[in-house]
Design a protein around this motif. Structure first.
Motif, short mmCIF file in Angstrom:
data_model
loop_
_atom_site.label_atom_id
_atom_site.label_comp_id
_atom_site.label_asym_id
_atom_site.label_seq_id
_atom_site.Cartn_x
_atom_site.Cartn_y
_atom_site.Cartn_z
N ILE A 77 -17.80 -3.66 -10.37
CA ILE A 77 -18.42 -3.18 -9.13
C ILE A 77 -17.95 -3.77 -7.81
O ILE A 77 -18.02 -3.22 -6.81
CB ILE A 77 -19.88 -3.63 -9.55
N THR A 78 -17.51 -4.95 -8.03
CA THR A 78 -17.08 -5.63 -6.80
C THR A 78 -15.78 -4.92 -6.38
O THR A 78 -15.41 -4.44 -5.06
CB THR A 78 -16.73 -7.02 -6.61
N THR A 79 -14.80 -4.52 -7.10
CA THR A 79 -13.75 -3.70 -6.78
C THR A 79 -14.03 -2.47 -6.34
O THR A 79 -13.48 -1.81 -5.36
CB THR A 79 -12.86 -3.52 -8.13
N ALA A 80 -15.19 -1.81 -6.90
CA ALA A 80 -15.44 -0.28 -6.44
C ALA A 80 -16.08 -0.67 -4.92
O ALA A 80 -15.66 0.53 -4.12
CB ALA A 80 -16.32 0.17 -7.24
N SER A 81 -16.90 -1.52 -4.74
CA SER A 81 -17.39 -1.49 -3.34
C SER A 81 -16.31 -2.15 -2.31
O SER A 81 -16.71 -1.89 -1.37
CB SER A 81 -18.44 -2.60 -3.41
N LYS A 82 -15.27 -2.59 -2.60
CA LYS A 82 -14.35 -3.21 -1.79
C LYS A 82 -13.22 -2.28 -1.67
O LYS A 82 -12.72 -1.49 -0.77
CB LYS A 82 -14.28 -4.58 -1.83
N PHE A 83 -12.20 -2.42 -2.64
CA PHE A 83 -10.91 -1.64 -2.82
C PHE A 83 -11.06 -0.32 -2.68
O PHE A 83 -10.33 0.24 -2.04
CB PHE A 83 -10.20 -2.21 -3.99
N VAL A 84 -11.91 0.36 -3.58
CA VAL A 84 -11.92 1.90 -3.59
C VAL A 84 -12.55 2.43 -2.36
O VAL A 84 -12.11 3.27 -2.00
CB VAL A 84 -13.05 2.09 -4.64
N LEU A 85 -13.28 1.61 -1.74
CA LEU A 85 -13.82 1.96 -0.05
C LEU A 85 -12.51 2.02 0.68
O LEU A 85 -12.54 3.02 1.57
CB LEU A 85 -15.01 1.25 0.28
N GLN A 86 -11.86 0.92 0.72
CA GLN A 86 -10.70 0.71 1.62
C GLN A 86 -9.80 1.88 1.46
O GLN A 86 -9.13 2.36 1.93
CB GLN A 86 -10.21 -0.67 1.38
N LEU A 87 -9.68 1.99 0.13
CA LEU A 87 -8.46 3.47 -0.49
C LEU A 87 -9.18 4.48 0.11
O LEU A 87 -8.39 5.45 0.86
CB LEU A 87 -8.50 3.43 -1.89
N ALA A 88 -10.41 5.01 0.24
CA ALA A 88 -10.94 6.13 0.79
C ALA A 88 -10.49 6.19 2.36
O ALA A 88 -10.17 7.38 2.73
CB ALA A 88 -12.42 6.18 0.42
N VAL A 89 -10.73 5.10 3.01
CA VAL A 89 -10.32 4.87 4.42
C VAL A 89 -8.90 5.37 4.84
O VAL A 89 -8.87 5.89 5.63
CB VAL A 89 -10.80 3.58 4.98
N VAL A 90 -8.07 5.01 3.99
CA VAL A 90 -6.71 5.32 3.97
C VAL A 90 -6.32 6.56 3.81
O VAL A 90 -5.71 7.53 4.53
CB VAL A 90 -5.82 4.25 3.09
N LEU A 91 -7.09 7.44 2.91
CA LEU A 91 -6.85 8.62 2.61
C LEU A 91 -7.54 9.17 3.92
O LEU A 91 -6.97 10.61 4.03
CB LEU A 91 -7.53 8.80 1.34
N LEU A 92 -8.61 9.17 4.42
CA LEU A 92 -9.31 9.76 5.53
C LEU A 92 -8.13 9.85 6.71
O LEU A 92 -8.04 10.75 7.43
CB LEU A 92 -10.40 9.18 6.20
N GLY A 93 -7.38 8.78 6.62
CA GLY A 93 -6.13 8.81 7.82
C GLY A 93 -5.26 9.66 7.64
O GLY A 93 -4.47 10.55 8.59
N ALA A 94 -5.13 10.22 6.47
CA ALA A 94 -4.10 11.52 6.13
C ALA A 94 -4.55 12.73 6.70
O ALA A 94 -3.70 13.74 6.50
CB ALA A 94 -3.75 11.69 4.56
N VAL A 151 -18.46 6.54 -4.81
CA VAL A 151 -17.97 5.54 -5.94
C VAL A 151 -18.52 4.17 -5.42
O VAL A 151 -19.26 3.26 -5.71
CB VAL A 151 -16.75 5.70 -6.33
N ALA A 152 -17.92 3.94 -4.15
CA ALA A 152 -17.88 2.73 -3.29
C ALA A 152 -19.66 2.32 -2.94
O ALA A 152 -20.01 1.40 -3.16
CB ALA A 152 -17.07 2.61 -2.29
N LEU A 153 -20.11 3.27 -2.44
CA LEU A 153 -21.48 3.26 -1.70
C LEU A 153 -22.37 2.90 -3.15
O LEU A 153 -23.41 2.18 -3.19
CB LEU A 153 -22.13 4.42 -1.16
N SER A 154 -22.21 3.75 -4.29
CA SER A 154 -22.99 3.57 -5.42
C SER A 154 -22.79 2.08 -6.07
O SER A 154 -23.96 1.27 -6.52
CB SER A 154 -22.57 4.37 -6.70
N ALA A 155 -21.65 1.46 -5.87
CA ALA A 155 -21.36 -0.03 -6.22
C ALA A 155 -22.11 -0.85 -5.31
O ALA A 155 -22.59 -1.91 -5.67
CB ALA A 155 -19.76 -0.29 -6.32
N ILE A 156 -21.93 -0.41 -4.02
CA ILE A 156 -22.69 -1.55 -3.00
C ILE A 156 -24.19 -1.36 -3.36
O ILE A 156 -24.72 -2.43 -3.15
CB ILE A 156 -22.56 -0.91 -1.62
N GLY A 157 -24.61 -0.19 -3.72
CA GLY A 157 -26.31 -0.25 -4.21
C GLY A 157 -26.60 -0.86 -5.53
O GLY A 157 -27.62 -1.81 -5.33
N LEU A 158 -25.60 -0.95 -6.25
CA LEU A 158 -25.79 -1.73 -7.31
C LEU A 158 -25.73 -3.20 -7.03
O LEU A 158 -26.15 -4.07 -7.94
CB LEU A 158 -24.73 -1.66 -8.42
#
Length: 350
Positions: free
Chosen positions: A62-79, A304-311
């Protein structure tokens, strides 16, 4: 390989739970586009977390999803952007971004004193609201010597208003008839944490999300001058205490010890990744059909990240934070929201 396999096994349960909730949230978002998948994810995650608190075996994932997964999504937005667009948006957002930051920090100092919120906690809530939530709090903590209980109070307070922003801001945007461009600027300057900025803007639209992420990442860079300024102020305070024969009880790295390397470490890795992704996209290497795929993947990772943050919602943490820090957080949230809208109106961005 063994270490990698063990890490995967440790993260899998929590990641699977967050992903499962995200799938349901994505379906809800298709039927209720006004609500959107990210908001659905954070609400569903919070409900699941309150009904049954996640077991310890789920927490690493859950911690990985709320942090790393979100950060990965931000990188993809840059593309999906070019460097020219990133530079243009960054410069365009500066008046509103800097204005809201100054107003927030002044309000934190003044209102916090009136409410009797102690200095360190007041500072943590102020920089968390004004810059980028938990990341700013984490960066400032060792500089001012804040203790763990103050950090917990500040993070809990900021988190509450992050969730409120995800739900309320899109409604405000629609009520005011904001364009995608305007809402991206509003979310990027007035929402605290990167995750909440992405969630709120994604609910409003893809263009709003792209614009908001650039604004938020430029805003995140404000961590550097704020941390250096606080280090200087604390250094002066400690020097004054030493001259008077007193002793400071708050450990801190003096401003003189702040090297270029330490300053560089304050820059989040995903911000660098975002710029690199935008640079790659600027070259035209990525074919057109790839962009919708990247956008879809990024949107799902955000959910996924926001679901983890909710959890991860800590209801007990809100109770522990007490009344006054919550009032300060509420006032600052309203001040930043109002100043952002006001400055946007003055600059013609609204």
């Amino acid at each position: 390989m063994t270490s990698t396999t063990e890490t995967a096994r440790r993260l899998a349960p929590g990641l699977a739970l967050a992903t499962g909730i995200a799938v349901v949230a994505t379906v809800i978002g298709r039927f209720l586009p006004v609500v959107g998948a990210p908001v659905s994810g954070v609400v569903l995650g919070a409900v699941v977390g309150m009904v049954r608190r996640p077991a310890d075996v789920l927490k690493p994932g859950i911690t990985t999803a709320s942090k790393f997964v979100l950060q990965l999504a931000v990188v993809l937005l840059g593309a999906q952007l070019s460097l020219a667009e990133v530079a243009r948006v960054g410069v365009e957002s500066l008046p509103v971004m800097l204005g809201t930051l100054v107003v927030c920090l002044l309000a934190a100092w003044g209102v916090g004193r009136l409410l009797g919120v102690v200095g360190n906690l007041r500072t943590l809530i102020g920089v968390g609201t004004g810059i980028c939530g938990a990341s700013a709090i984490a960066a400032v903590t060792p500089v001012i010597g804040a203790v763990s209980v103050e950090v917990a109070y500040a993070v809990s307070t900021i988190f509450l208003f992050n969730i409120a922003a995800v739900i309320v801001f899109p409604v405000v945007g629609h009520a005011l008839g904001m364009s995608q461009h305007a809402f991206g600027l509003f979310a990027g300057t007035a929402v605290n944490d990167t995750s909440s900025v992405v969630a709120a803007a994604s609910t409003y639209g893809t263009q709003a999300a792209n614009f908001a992420v650039v604004v938020k990442l430029v805003r995140t860079l404000m961590i550097i001058p704020i941390v250096l300024g606080l280090a200087w102020l604390v250094g002066r305070r400690d020097a004054a205490a030493a001259r008077l024969g007193g002793a400071s009880t708050e450990p801190v790295a003096p401003a003189s010890r702040w090297s270029v390397r330490r300053v560089w470490k304050l820059v989040p890795w995903f911000l660098v990744g975002f710029v690199i992704a935008a640079a790659v996209n600027s070259t035209g290497v990525l074919p057109g059909p790839v962009h919708p795929v990247i956008s879809t993947v990024a949107a799902f990772l955000i959910t996924v990240a926001l679901s983890a943050i909710g959890l991860s919602t800590d209801v007990a943490g809100f109770r522990r934070a007490g009344f006054r820090p919550l009032v300060l957080g509420l006032v600052l949230w309203l001040v930043v929201t109002g100043s952002s809208l006001g400055l946007m109106a003055l600059t013609g961005a609204l």
